[in-house]
Scaffold this motif. Structure first.
Motif, PDB file in Angstrom:
ATOM      1  N   GLN A   1      -0.548  -2.172  -6.276  1.00  0.00           N
ATOM      2  CA  GLN A   1      -1.779  -2.180  -5.479  1.00  0.00           C
ATOM      3  C   GLN A   1      -2.732  -3.286  -5.933  1.00  0.00           C
ATOM      4  O   GLN A   1      -3.401  -3.913  -5.116  1.00  0.00           O
ATOM      5  CB  GLN A   1      -2.463  -0.822  -5.561  1.00  0.00           C
ATOM      6  CG  GLN A   1      -1.723   0.286  -4.845  1.00  0.00           C
ATOM      7  CD  GLN A   1      -1.512  -0.001  -3.371  1.00  0.00           C
ATOM      8  OE1 GLN A   1      -2.436  -0.431  -2.674  1.00  0.00           O
ATOM      9  NE2 GLN A   1      -0.302   0.235  -2.894  1.00  0.00           N
TER      10      GLN A   1
ATOM     11  N   ILE B   1      -1.349  -6.492  -4.480  1.00  0.00           N
ATOM     12  CA  ILE B   1      -1.617  -6.638  -3.044  1.00  0.00           C
ATOM     13  C   ILE B   1      -2.956  -7.336  -2.835  1.00  0.00           C
ATOM     14  O   ILE B   1      -3.108  -8.176  -1.941  1.00  0.00           O
ATOM     15  CB  ILE B   1      -1.613  -5.258  -2.355  1.00  0.00           C
ATOM     16  CG1 ILE B   1      -0.184  -4.729  -2.230  1.00  0.00           C
ATOM     17  CG2 ILE B   1      -2.272  -5.314  -0.975  1.00  0.00           C
ATOM     18  CD1 ILE B   1      -0.103  -3.288  -1.770  1.00  0.00           C
ATOM     19  N   PHE B   2      -3.913  -7.021  -3.696  1.00  0.00           N
ATOM     20  CA  PHE B   2      -5.248  -7.602  -3.552  1.00  0.00           C
ATOM     21  C   PHE B   2      -5.321  -9.024  -4.083  1.00  0.00           C
ATOM     22  O   PHE B   2      -5.861  -9.919  -3.427  1.00  0.00           O
ATOM     23  CB  PHE B   2      -6.276  -6.735  -4.273  1.00  0.00           C
ATOM     24  CG  PHE B   2      -7.670  -7.304  -4.241  1.00  0.00           C
ATOM     25  CD1 PHE B   2      -8.419  -7.254  -3.077  1.00  0.00           C
ATOM     26  CD2 PHE B   2      -8.215  -7.908  -5.358  1.00  0.00           C
ATOM     27  CE1 PHE B   2      -9.696  -7.791  -3.028  1.00  0.00           C
ATOM     28  CE2 PHE B   2      -9.488  -8.443  -5.328  1.00  0.00           C
ATOM     29  CZ  PHE B   2     -10.231  -8.391  -4.153  1.00  0.00           C
TER      30      PHE B   2
ATOM     31  N   PRO C   1      -9.346  -5.457  -7.900  1.00  0.00           N
ATOM     32  CA  PRO C   1      -9.873  -4.542  -6.883  1.00  0.00           C
ATOM     33  C   PRO C   1     -10.548  -3.338  -7.518  1.00  0.00           C
ATOM     34  O   PRO C   1      -9.984  -2.675  -8.400  1.00  0.00           O
ATOM     35  CB  PRO C   1      -8.619  -4.118  -6.114  1.00  0.00           C
ATOM     36  CG  PRO C   1      -7.525  -4.174  -7.147  1.00  0.00           C
ATOM     37  CD  PRO C   1      -7.884  -5.313  -8.069  1.00  0.00           C
TER      38      PRO C   1
ATOM     39  N   VAL D   1     -11.677  -0.787  -2.740  1.00  0.00           N
ATOM     40  CA  VAL D   1     -10.618  -1.628  -2.193  1.00  0.00           C
ATOM     41  C   VAL D   1      -9.255  -0.960  -2.357  1.00  0.00           C
ATOM     42  O   VAL D   1      -8.427  -0.955  -1.438  1.00  0.00           O
ATOM     43  CB  VAL D   1     -10.638  -3.020  -2.836  1.00  0.00           C
ATOM     44  CG1 VAL D   1      -9.340  -3.784  -2.547  1.00  0.00           C
ATOM     45  CG2 VAL D   1     -11.830  -3.823  -2.338  1.00  0.00           C
ATOM     46  N   LEU D   2      -9.001  -0.378  -3.523  1.00  0.00           N
ATOM     47  CA  LEU D   2      -7.738   0.321  -3.724  1.00  0.00           C
ATOM     48  C   LEU D   2      -7.579   1.463  -2.720  1.00  0.00           C
ATOM     49  O   LEU D   2      -6.504   1.647  -2.144  1.00  0.00           O
ATOM     50  CB  LEU D   2      -7.662   0.857  -5.157  1.00  0.00           C
ATOM     51  CG  LEU D   2      -7.481  -0.194  -6.252  1.00  0.00           C
ATOM     52  CD1 LEU D   2      -7.677   0.438  -7.625  1.00  0.00           C
ATOM     53  CD2 LEU D   2      -6.112  -0.855  -6.163  1.00  0.00           C
TER      54      LEU D   2
ATOM     55  N   GLN E   1      -6.818   0.116   0.757  1.00  0.00           N
ATOM     56  CA  GLN E   1      -5.430  -0.339   0.883  1.00  0.00           C
ATOM     57  C   GLN E   1      -4.473   0.832   1.091  1.00  0.00           C
ATOM     58  O   GLN E   1      -3.476   0.707   1.806  1.00  0.00           O
ATOM     59  CB  GLN E   1      -5.017  -1.113  -0.376  1.00  0.00           C
ATOM     60  CG  GLN E   1      -5.674  -2.466  -0.498  1.00  0.00           C
ATOM     61  CD  GLN E   1      -5.291  -3.212  -1.766  1.00  0.00           C
ATOM     62  OE1 GLN E   1      -5.709  -4.336  -1.970  1.00  0.00           O
ATOM     63  NE2 GLN E   1      -4.493  -2.608  -2.643  1.00  0.00           N
ATOM     64  N   LEU E   2      -4.750   1.949   0.467  1.00  0.00           N
ATOM     65  CA  LEU E   2      -3.814   3.073   0.479  1.00  0.00           C
ATOM     66  C   LEU E   2      -4.001   3.994   1.671  1.00  0.00           C
ATOM     67  O   LEU E   2      -3.054   4.662   2.092  1.00  0.00           O
ATOM     68  CB  LEU E   2      -3.975   3.879  -0.816  1.00  0.00           C
ATOM     69  CG  LEU E   2      -3.392   3.206  -2.059  1.00  0.00           C
ATOM     70  CD1 LEU E   2      -3.995   3.801  -3.321  1.00  0.00           C
ATOM     71  CD2 LEU E   2      -1.882   3.341  -2.085  1.00  0.00           C
TER      72      LEU E   2
ATOM     73  N   ASP F   1     -14.021  -2.909   8.999  1.00  0.00           N
ATOM     74  CA  ASP F   1     -13.204  -1.713   8.775  1.00  0.00           C
ATOM     75  C   ASP F   1     -13.952  -0.490   9.286  1.00  0.00           C
ATOM     76  O   ASP F   1     -14.890  -0.004   8.648  1.00  0.00           O
ATOM     77  CB  ASP F   1     -12.898  -1.565   7.278  1.00  0.00           C
ATOM     78  CG  ASP F   1     -11.790  -0.561   6.999  1.00  0.00           C
ATOM     79  OD1 ASP F   1     -11.607   0.362   7.821  1.00  0.00           O
ATOM     80  OD2 ASP F   1     -11.117  -0.688   5.950  1.00  0.00           O
TER      81      ASP F   1
END
Length: 278
Positions: free
Chosen positions: A84, A87-88, A97, A101-102, A105-106, A133
């Motif tokens: 994770q 990914i950032f 992150p 942010v984590l 993403q999830l 978002d």
């Protein structure tokens, strides 16, 4: 106004523990199709540069996520967290992150994120970061007040992260009262409370107060990279209410591994304690 800024500490050993637990709890929640609400009482700016002056001044990330970045064969739960972060920030570890942010993403399109933040400058960063978002709402003001007002969430499923800076010593008492009030409103939620290990006597009192709260199903996971007598924060812990049933077994594998690799000269240690059963 309080002065704490997480940019100085992003990616350190405490973030590794906190975000390891956060990632695994959220991954278990999204295995079921019903919507999830993520509530963050002290969201911060959402993500942090590791190249800026604040992170470079302390260099704390180098002994946290930095020690894991090039490791092969990470324990499976730790690999999930590492993925994770990657990914950032991609291949280069120049950013980190934060919890918002984590979580973003999830979580899925059907889920929601409620991000509480007290500092106006961090509020603006959050609003800009998540402007596109539609799942995200930034709540301005005291995270304890805003967080409690948001409970119970309409989804009736979710995770609450309580991550105060503990600049005010009364936070140690306040979080216990807050947990009891929040649990009365939303007893089925997962609650993840982070705490720093700076004064062991204070942590012992916090642990006993949570244990005496009357709340069931509470685990404590603690990772220390320096002796309690060392100056500064030698470790941190996560108190998890209603932990996913696999989480303790994962911590039993992962915390010894982290204690060995994140502590200089092998001085690390960990604790896994069941504060309350069923």
């Amino acid at each position: 106004m309080l002065s704490y800024r997480h940019g100085f500490h992003a990616g350190n050993h405490a973030d590794v523990l906190k975000h390891l637990v956060l990632v695994r709890c959220l991954q278990y929640l999204v295995q079921k199709p019903k919507p999830v609400c993520y509530l963050d009482t002290h969201a911060g700016g959402g993500a942090y540069s590791l190249a800026d002056a604040r992170a470079q001044k302390t260099g704390e990330y180098r002994d946290g996520i930095g020690r894991l970045w090039q490791c092969d064969h990470l324990p499976s739960p730790l690999q999930a967290y590492h993925d994770q972060v990657a990914i950032f920030c991609g291949a280069s570890l120049d950013a980190y992150p934060g919890s918002p942010v984590l979580a973003a993403q999830l979580l899925r399109d059907v889920d929601r994120l409620l991000l509480n933040e007290l500092h106006s400058s961090e509020q603006q960063v959050l609003k800009q970061r998540f402007a596109a978002d539609r799942r995200v709402r930034v709540i301005e003001g005291d995270g304890y007040v805003g967080g409690l007002a948001a409970l119970p969430p309409k989804e009736r499923r979710g995770l609450v992260l309580i991550d105060p800076p503990y600049e005010i010593k009364s936070d140690y008492e306040r979080v216990v009262k807050w947990l009891k009030d929040a649990h009365r409103r939303f007893a089925t939620g997962i609650y993840a409370l982070w705490y720093p290990v700076v004064d062991r006597a204070r942590i012992d009192r916090l642990q006993q107060a949570i244990k005496a709260s009357g709340i069931a199903r509470i685990d404590l996971y603690e990772l220390c990279v320096a002796p309690d007598t060392s100056p500064g924060m030698g470790g941190s812990g996560m108190v998890v209410i209603n932990p996913p049933w696999q989480l303790r077994a994962e911590m039993e594998i992962t915390l010894p591994w982290l204690a060995e690799r994140l502590a200089p000269e092998g001085g690390g240690r960990y604790r896994i304690v069941e504060l309350a059963g069923e």
